[in-house]
Design a protein around this motif. Structure first.
Motif, short mmCIF file in Angstrom:
data_model
loop_
_atom_site.label_atom_id
_atom_site.label_comp_id
_atom_site.label_asym_id
_atom_site.label_seq_id
_atom_site.Cartn_x
_atom_site.Cartn_y
_atom_site.Cartn_z
N GLY A 69 0.79 -1.22 0.00
CA GLY A 69 0.00 0.00 0.00
C GLY A 69 0.82 1.28 0.00
O GLY A 69 0.32 2.35 0.35
N GLU A 127 -0.53 4.44 -1.49
CA GLU A 127 -1.79 4.87 -0.90
C GLU A 127 -1.52 5.29 0.55
O GLU A 127 -2.06 4.73 1.49
N LYS A 133 -0.44 2.58 3.21
CA LYS A 133 -1.54 1.83 3.84
C LYS A 133 -1.06 0.42 4.18
O LYS A 133 -0.34 -0.21 3.43
N GLU A 164 -7.09 -2.95 -4.50
CA GLU A 164 -6.93 -1.51 -4.68
C GLU A 164 -5.45 -1.14 -4.87
O GLU A 164 -5.14 -0.18 -5.59
N SER A 165 -4.56 -1.86 -4.23
CA SER A 165 -3.13 -1.52 -4.26
C SER A 165 -2.42 -1.99 -5.53
O SER A 165 -1.50 -1.32 -5.99
N HIS A 195 -1.74 0.39 -8.57
CA HIS A 195 -0.71 1.42 -8.32
C HIS A 195 0.68 0.87 -8.65
O HIS A 195 1.50 1.58 -9.22
#
Length: 147
Positions: A105, A108, A111, A133-134, A137
């Motif tokens: 993370g 982000e 995270k 979600e990670s 990236h």
């Protein structure tokens, strides 16, 4: 270009094998593996994590948990950990890997992805969402490194 990534969590049965699968799917030209700092060696992916991953469209391959070793760390060009405690432990025990060990993370706000082990299906689903979600990236950053 990074050609090998090692995903690391605690037991190598919840977060890191799912991160491995998600990254492998997103980066087919990169060798992605996983390990645990305190691995439950030989165990398959936790059933709740596996179910949550499948529900979220992550293709899992057969898995047997394995222990993080200095050899695995040396072989990886990038080590992605799930939380700051993992990074701290690697840096303490294997300081030579500090420059290539980062949070999944990281992009982000650094995270952390909490350990869902024995925490119920909702926590497994949330951990898998956070991994999903990670991953984009990292895909974007690694693509940018290629030029």
């Amino acid at each position: 270009m990074v050609s090998s990534i090692l995903c690391v969590c605690t037991g190598n049965i919840c977060r890191s094998p799912v991160a491995e699968a998600a990254l492998r799917e997103a980066l087919p030209d990169v060798a992605v593996t996983s390990a645990g700092l305190h691995a439950l060696v030989g165990r398959d992916i936790n059933t709740d994590s596996a179910e949550a991953a499948r529900e979220q469209g992550i293709l899992l391959l057969p898995h047997a948990a394995r222990q993080f070793t200095s050899q695995l760390g040396e072989q990886a060009e990038l080590i992605l950990v799930m939380d700051q405690d993992h990074r701290d432990e690697i840096i303490r025990r294997w300081p030579q890997f500090s420059g290539k060990t980062m949070l999944l993370g990281y992009f982000e706000n650094s995270k952390s992805i909490p350990d869902p082990y024995r925490m119920g299906m909702g926590m497994h689903q949330r951990a898998i969402e956070m991994i999903r979600e990670s991953v984009p990236h990292w895909v974007q950053q690694l693509a940018a490194m290629r030029g």
